[in-house]
Scaffold this motif. Structure first.
Motif, short mmCIF file in Angstrom:
data_model
loop_
_atom_site.label_atom_id
_atom_site.label_comp_id
_atom_site.label_asym_id
_atom_site.label_seq_id
_atom_site.Cartn_x
_atom_site.Cartn_y
_atom_site.Cartn_z
N TRP A 54 21.82 -9.14 3.72
CA TRP A 54 20.43 -8.71 3.75
C TRP A 54 19.82 -8.79 2.35
CZ3 TRP A 54 17.16 -6.87 7.64
CH2 TRP A 54 17.72 -6.89 8.92
N LYS A 55 18.66 -9.43 2.27
CA LYS A 55 17.89 -9.52 1.03
C LYS A 55 16.80 -8.45 1.11
CE LYS A 55 15.09 -12.69 -1.71
NZ LYS A 55 14.57 -14.07 -1.76
N THR A 56 16.77 -7.55 0.11
CA THR A 56 15.79 -6.47 0.10
C THR A 56 14.89 -6.60 -1.11
OG1 THR A 56 17.41 -5.01 1.15
CG2 THR A 56 15.53 -3.95 0.09
N GLU A 57 13.59 -6.48 -0.86
CA GLU A 57 12.60 -6.52 -1.93
C GLU A 57 11.82 -5.22 -1.90
OE1 GLU A 57 10.81 -10.62 -2.61
OE2 GLU A 57 11.43 -10.74 -0.51
N VAL A 58 11.58 -4.66 -3.10
CA VAL A 58 10.85 -3.40 -3.23
C VAL A 58 9.62 -3.66 -4.10
CG1 VAL A 58 10.96 -1.00 -3.98
CG2 VAL A 58 13.02 -2.12 -3.10
N LYS A 59 8.47 -3.27 -3.58
CA LYS A 59 7.22 -3.46 -4.31
C LYS A 59 6.55 -2.10 -4.46
CE LYS A 59 2.67 -5.57 -3.81
NZ LYS A 59 1.79 -6.28 -2.88
N LEU A 60 6.14 -1.77 -5.68
CA LEU A 60 5.40 -0.54 -5.92
C LEU A 60 3.97 -0.75 -5.43
CD1 LEU A 60 5.41 2.31 -7.16
CD2 LEU A 60 4.66 1.26 -9.30
N VAL A 61 3.56 0.03 -4.44
CA VAL A 61 2.22 -0.09 -3.87
C VAL A 61 1.27 0.90 -4.53
CG1 VAL A 61 0.87 0.15 -1.74
CG2 VAL A 61 3.16 -0.86 -1.67
N LYS A 62 1.77 2.12 -4.78
CA LYS A 62 0.91 3.16 -5.34
C LYS A 62 1.73 4.04 -6.26
CE LYS A 62 -2.09 6.99 -3.88
NZ LYS A 62 -2.62 7.70 -2.72
N PHE A 63 1.16 4.35 -7.40
CA PHE A 63 1.76 5.31 -8.31
C PHE A 63 0.62 6.14 -8.88
CE2 PHE A 63 3.08 6.49 -12.66
CZ PHE A 63 4.14 7.32 -12.33
N ASP A 64 0.58 7.39 -8.48
CA ASP A 64 -0.50 8.27 -8.89
C ASP A 64 0.10 9.54 -9.47
OD1 ASP A 64 -3.05 9.29 -9.27
OD2 ASP A 64 -3.17 10.10 -7.24
N MET A 65 -0.14 9.75 -10.77
CA MET A 65 0.34 10.96 -11.42
C MET A 65 -0.78 11.47 -12.33
SD MET A 65 3.86 11.83 -13.48
CE MET A 65 3.65 10.77 -14.89
N PRO A 66 -1.33 12.63 -11.99
CA PRO A 66 -2.41 13.18 -12.80
C PRO A 66 -2.00 13.31 -14.27
CG PRO A 66 -2.08 14.51 -10.83
CD PRO A 66 -0.96 13.52 -10.89
#
Length: 182
Positions: A54-66
């Motif tokens: 299995w080939k797994t790809e991870v993409k950061l869609v949202k990063f919200d830190m006040p």
């Protein structure tokens, strides 16, 4: 900043191992939940991936830190982009015993309580609260799972070290690319 790094690392670990081997269905304590293995639609039984590489790809869609500087957000996006894809072998035994909700819990030290655990009919909808290193983390995973392809969105929400609530959302896709490599 250390607490943020821990939560981010756990999120990545979860994304990469969220579909691993597990022995029990249901809550992290091993007791079954009412909807463990529940189905959505006409299909019955839990979703099972096919054994193989299995080939797994991870993409950061949202990063919200006040209060986080823009440079920190850019650095997170770059780290996810540079990580590339990973390949893992899913054996037949692992595929037969796969339990997504429990695999998520194991990534957080088995300290999770699931409010939703609906997996079936090609759909995944799991949510709950976990405690990691003394910090409460709300987790949700929703998407599709087929024998040769997965596409899930994993969302984590926790207290930000800068105050307020931090939210991170990752898109995790997996594809069976053939037999396991020797």
């Amino acid at each position: 900043m250390k607490r943020f790094a821990t939560v981010a690392a756990l999120g990545v670990a979860l994304a990469l191992a969220g579909c691993g081997k597990s022995d029990d269905a249901g809550k992290a304590d091993g007791t079954a939940t009412a909807d463990a293995g529940a189905t959505a639609g006409p299909a019955t039984g839990p979703i099972k991936r096919e054994a193989g590489n299995w080939k797994t790809e991870v993409k950061l869609v949202k990063f919200d830190m006040p209060g986080a500087p823009a440079a920190m957000k850019d650095q997170m996006a770059k780290q996810f982009a540079s990580a590339g894809a990973t390949e893992t072998c899913l054996t037949q035994e692992q595929a037969d015993q796969e339990d997504i909700a429990n695999a998520m819990a194991k990534g957080y030290g088995d300290a999770c309580t699931w409010t939703k655990n609906a997996i079936g009919g090609g759909k995944i909808d799991v949510a709950g609260t976990c405690t990691a290193n003394g910090q409460k983390v709300d987790l949700a995973m929703a998407g599709t799972m087929e024998p040769k392809k997965t596409d899930m969105t994993i969302t984590t929400k926790t207290a930000a070290p800068t105050g307020g609530q931090m939210e991170m959302q990752m898109q995790v896709t997996g594809t069976n690319i053939g037999p396991c490599k020797a």
